[in-house]
Design an enzyme around this catalytic site. Structure first.
Site, PDB file in Angstrom:
ATOM      1  N   VAL A 109      49.075 -64.063  54.325  1.00 42.90           N
ATOM      2  CA  VAL A 109      50.533 -64.187  54.145  1.00 42.90           C
ATOM      3  C   VAL A 109      50.947 -65.537  53.566  1.00 42.90           C
ATOM      4  O   VAL A 109      52.068 -65.693  53.102  1.00 42.90           O
ATOM      5  CB  VAL A 109      51.324 -63.916  55.455  1.00 42.90           C
ATOM      6  CG1 VAL A 109      51.291 -62.449  55.815  1.00 42.90           C
ATOM      7  CG2 VAL A 109      50.872 -64.802  56.591  1.00 42.90           C
ATOM      8  N   SER A 124      60.065 -66.012  68.480  1.00 44.08           N
ATOM      9  CA  SER A 124      59.578 -66.088  69.866  1.00 44.08           C
ATOM     10  C   SER A 124      60.628 -66.805  70.701  1.00 44.08           C
ATOM     11  O   SER A 124      61.358 -67.663  70.172  1.00 44.08           O
ATOM     12  CB  SER A 124      58.282 -66.896  69.913  1.00 44.08           C
ATOM     13  OG  SER A 124      57.961 -67.234  71.248  1.00 44.08           O
ATOM     14  N   TYR A 150      54.052 -74.460  67.143  1.00 47.18           N
ATOM     15  CA  TYR A 150      54.507 -73.063  67.186  1.00 47.18           C
ATOM     16  C   TYR A 150      56.024 -72.999  67.401  1.00 47.18           C
ATOM     17  O   TYR A 150      56.729 -72.218  66.749  1.00 47.18           O
ATOM     18  CB  TYR A 150      53.750 -72.369  68.323  1.00 47.18           C
ATOM     19  CG  TYR A 150      53.972 -70.884  68.489  1.00 47.18           C
ATOM     20  CD1 TYR A 150      53.424 -69.964  67.589  1.00 47.18           C
ATOM     21  CD2 TYR A 150      54.694 -70.389  69.581  1.00 47.18           C
ATOM     22  CE1 TYR A 150      53.603 -68.594  67.774  1.00 47.18           C
ATOM     23  CE2 TYR A 150      54.870 -69.033  69.773  1.00 47.18           C
ATOM     24  CZ  TYR A 150      54.320 -68.131  68.875  1.00 47.18           C
ATOM     25  OH  TYR A 150      54.496 -66.773  69.069  1.00 47.18           O
ATOM     26  N   ALA A 162      58.209 -75.210  66.562  1.00 43.82           N
ATOM     27  CA  ALA A 162      58.865 -75.641  65.318  1.00 43.82           C
ATOM     28  C   ALA A 162      58.934 -74.487  64.334  1.00 43.82           C
ATOM     29  O   ALA A 162      59.975 -74.217  63.728  1.00 43.82           O
ATOM     30  CB  ALA A 162      58.096 -76.811  64.704  1.00 43.82           C
ATOM     31  N   ILE A 170      54.238 -60.924  75.594  1.00 39.79           N
ATOM     32  CA  ILE A 170      53.834 -59.554  75.272  1.00 39.79           C
ATOM     33  C   ILE A 170      52.309 -59.455  75.384  1.00 39.79           C
ATOM     34  O   ILE A 170      51.593 -60.355  74.917  1.00 39.79           O
ATOM     35  CB  ILE A 170      54.279 -59.169  73.831  1.00 39.79           C
ATOM     36  CG1 ILE A 170      55.761 -59.504  73.598  1.00 39.79           C
ATOM     37  CG2 ILE A 170      53.993 -57.691  73.552  1.00 39.79           C
ATOM     38  CD1 ILE A 170      56.769 -58.809  74.481  1.00 39.79           C
TER      39      ILE A 170
HETATM   40  P1  NAD Z   1      47.980 -60.952  67.408  1.00 38.86           P
HETATM   41  O1  NAD Z   1      47.141 -62.174  67.340  1.00 38.86           O
HETATM   42  O2  NAD Z   1      47.521 -59.820  68.241  1.00 38.86           O
HETATM   43  O3  NAD Z   1      48.254 -60.409  65.928  1.00 38.86           O
HETATM   44  C1  NAD Z   1      48.640 -61.273  64.901  1.00 38.86           C
HETATM   45  C2  NAD Z   1      48.545 -60.547  63.583  1.00 38.86           C
HETATM   46  O4  NAD Z   1      48.835 -61.474  62.525  1.00 38.86           O
HETATM   47  C3  NAD Z   1      47.136 -60.007  63.318  1.00 38.86           C
HETATM   48  O5  NAD Z   1      47.242 -58.741  62.710  1.00 38.86           O
HETATM   49  C4  NAD Z   1      46.559 -61.033  62.358  1.00 38.86           C
HETATM   50  O6  NAD Z   1      45.554 -60.500  61.510  1.00 38.86           O
HETATM   51  C5  NAD Z   1      47.800 -61.389  61.554  1.00 38.86           C
HETATM   52  N1  NAD Z   1      47.620 -62.657  60.837  1.00 38.86           N
HETATM   53  C6  NAD Z   1      47.331 -63.883  61.348  1.00 38.86           C
HETATM   54  N2  NAD Z   1      47.204 -64.769  60.345  1.00 38.86           N
HETATM   55  C7  NAD Z   1      47.419 -64.098  59.182  1.00 38.86           C
HETATM   56  C8  NAD Z   1      47.431 -64.471  57.821  1.00 38.86           C
HETATM   57  N3  NAD Z   1      47.174 -65.719  57.427  1.00 38.86           N
HETATM   58  N4  NAD Z   1      47.698 -63.515  56.903  1.00 38.86           N
HETATM   59  C9  NAD Z   1      47.938 -62.239  57.269  1.00 38.86           C
HETATM   60  N5  NAD Z   1      47.956 -61.823  58.551  1.00 38.86           N
HETATM   61  C10 NAD Z   1      47.689 -62.756  59.495  1.00 38.86           C
HETATM   62  O7  NAD Z   1      49.411 -61.455  67.863  1.00 38.86           O
HETATM   63  P2  NAD Z   1      50.690 -60.662  68.413  1.00 38.86           P
HETATM   64  O8  NAD Z   1      50.834 -61.032  69.821  1.00 38.86           O
HETATM   65  O9  NAD Z   1      50.652 -59.247  68.013  1.00 38.86           O
HETATM   66  O10 NAD Z   1      51.828 -61.446  67.586  1.00 38.86           O
HETATM   67  C11 NAD Z   1      52.590 -60.872  66.553  1.00 38.86           C
HETATM   68  C12 NAD Z   1      53.794 -61.756  66.309  1.00 38.86           C
HETATM   69  O11 NAD Z   1      54.581 -61.825  67.494  1.00 38.86           O
HETATM   70  C13 NAD Z   1      53.431 -63.202  65.957  1.00 38.86           C
HETATM   71  O12 NAD Z   1      54.316 -63.691  64.996  1.00 38.86           O
HETATM   72  C14 NAD Z   1      53.627 -63.924  67.274  1.00 38.86           C
HETATM   73  O13 NAD Z   1      53.880 -65.288  67.093  1.00 38.86           O
HETATM   74  C15 NAD Z   1      54.812 -63.169  67.839  1.00 38.86           C
HETATM   75  N6  NAD Z   1      54.969 -63.297  69.284  1.00 38.86           N
HETATM   76  C16 NAD Z   1      54.018 -62.864  70.139  1.00 38.86           C
HETATM   77  C17 NAD Z   1      54.217 -62.990  71.515  1.00 38.86           C
HETATM   78  C18 NAD Z   1      53.213 -62.512  72.531  1.00 38.86           C
HETATM   79  O14 NAD Z   1      53.428 -62.776  73.728  1.00 38.86           O
HETATM   80  N7  NAD Z   1      52.146 -61.824  72.166  1.00 38.86           N
HETATM   81  C19 NAD Z   1      55.375 -63.603  71.983  1.00 38.86           C
HETATM   82  C20 NAD Z   1      56.330 -64.044  71.078  1.00 38.86           C
HETATM   83  C21 NAD Z   1      56.111 -63.878  69.732  1.00 38.86           C
END
Ligand code: NAD
Length: 247
Positions: A64, A142, A155, A157, A188
């Site tokens: 990305v 988040s 994160y 920021a 999550i």
């Molecule tokens: P995860 O680590 O399970 O999945 C992250 C996804 O992003 C994966 O599919 C990974 O391949 C992809 N990714 C990472 N770097 C990438 C790159 N350079 N190019 C393309 N794809 C890339 O995490 P998640 O928990 O499913 O998180 C998803 C989103 O939700 C994120 O933005 C995370 O910050 C946000 N979030 C998660 C939580 C939580 O508690 N899990 C809380 C708040 C926000």
């Protein structure tokens, strides 16, 4: 049930966790989904899940951080389906640590993937959305971006920056029928949180009034709302989905 038949979506980070849940939910609602992930095989995993959920899907390998690749993917989706209705900027990473021990790479990668990429991908879909005079961009932020969190300054920021992008683009695109909103998930259950020490998990759980961690489906339900006409007058806002954790 939300009906998104005839619509198309691009979801970044669609291979697992929240992105996979969003991909499946959009497909179940009848939306065609372009699943974006870091490798061919992981993107195909997202696309296969969308097909299993009854939808049409395309798979795109992309980092990305690569703005030119975002343009290519948007062009390919337009070529294949002729429209882009929804973009979910979901891909994200954490590189937690105390600031004094944080490397340049920890700072750059978190800002680039969580924040800068949202600008690249929003820019890539802006023209087709504006031309179609409709569209919904959803930035997965988040509650850490709202509250701050020790050991997560990079994160926080990036995720706080997403609120700035959301509000700015909502104002920029509003008159053209394109809406831009953010979702702020709490804790999550995904790979991102799986490796946290038990003590951190217990402390987090104790701080959630609803008494449970969230599931990817809880976030996907918010995406369905923001992607659909049910939210047609909603733009520039943040939907907090955290079981009350930020209260
Ligand atoms: P995860 O680590 O399970 O999945 C992250 C996804 O992003 C994966 O599919 C990974 O391949 C992809 N990714 C990472 N770097 C990438 C790159 N350079 N190019 C393309 N794809 C890339 O995490 P998640 O928990 O499913 O998180 C998803 C989103 O939700 C994120 O933005 C995370 O910050 C946000 N979030 C998660 C939580 C939580 O508690 N899990 C809380 C708040 C926000």
């Amino acid at each position: 049930m939300t009906d998104l038949s005839g619509r198309t979506a691009i979801v970044t980070g669609a291979s697992r966790g929240i992105g996979l849940g969003i991909t499946e939910a959009l497909a179940r609602a009848g939306c065609r989904v372009a699943a974006v992930a870091t490798s061919e095989s992981s993107a195909e995993k997202g696309a296969a899940a969308a097909r299993d959920a009854g939808g049409e899907a395309l798979a795109f390998a992309a980092d990305v951080r690569d703005g030119a690749r975002a343009d290519e993917v948007a062009k390919a989706v337009m070529g294949e389906w002729g429209r882009i209705d929804v973009l979910v900027n979901n891909a994200g990473i954490t590189r937690d640590g105390l600031l004094m021990k944080m490397s340049d790479e920890d700072i750059d990668s978190v800002i680039d993937i969580n924040l800068k990429a949202a600008l690249f991908w929003s820019r890539a879909v802006a023209r087709p959305m504006i031309k179609g005079r409709a569209g919904s961009i959803i930035n997965v932020s988040s509650i850490v971006g709202l509250m701050g969190s020790p050991g997560q300054s990079n994160y926080a920021a990036a995720k706080a920056g997403l609120f700035g992008i959301t509000r700015s683009l909502a104002a920029e695109f509003g008159a053209r029928g394109v809406r831009v909103n953010a979702i702020a998930p709490g804790y999550i259950k995904t790979d991102m949180t799986a490796d946290l020490p038990d003590e951190v998990k217990q402390k987090s759980l104790a701080g959630i009034p609803m008494g449970r961690f969230g599931e990817a489906a809880d976030i996907a339900n918010g995406v369905l709302f923001l992607a659909s006409d049910a939210s047609s007058y909603v733009t520039g806002t943040t939907l907090v989905i955290d079981g009350g954790m930020s209260l």
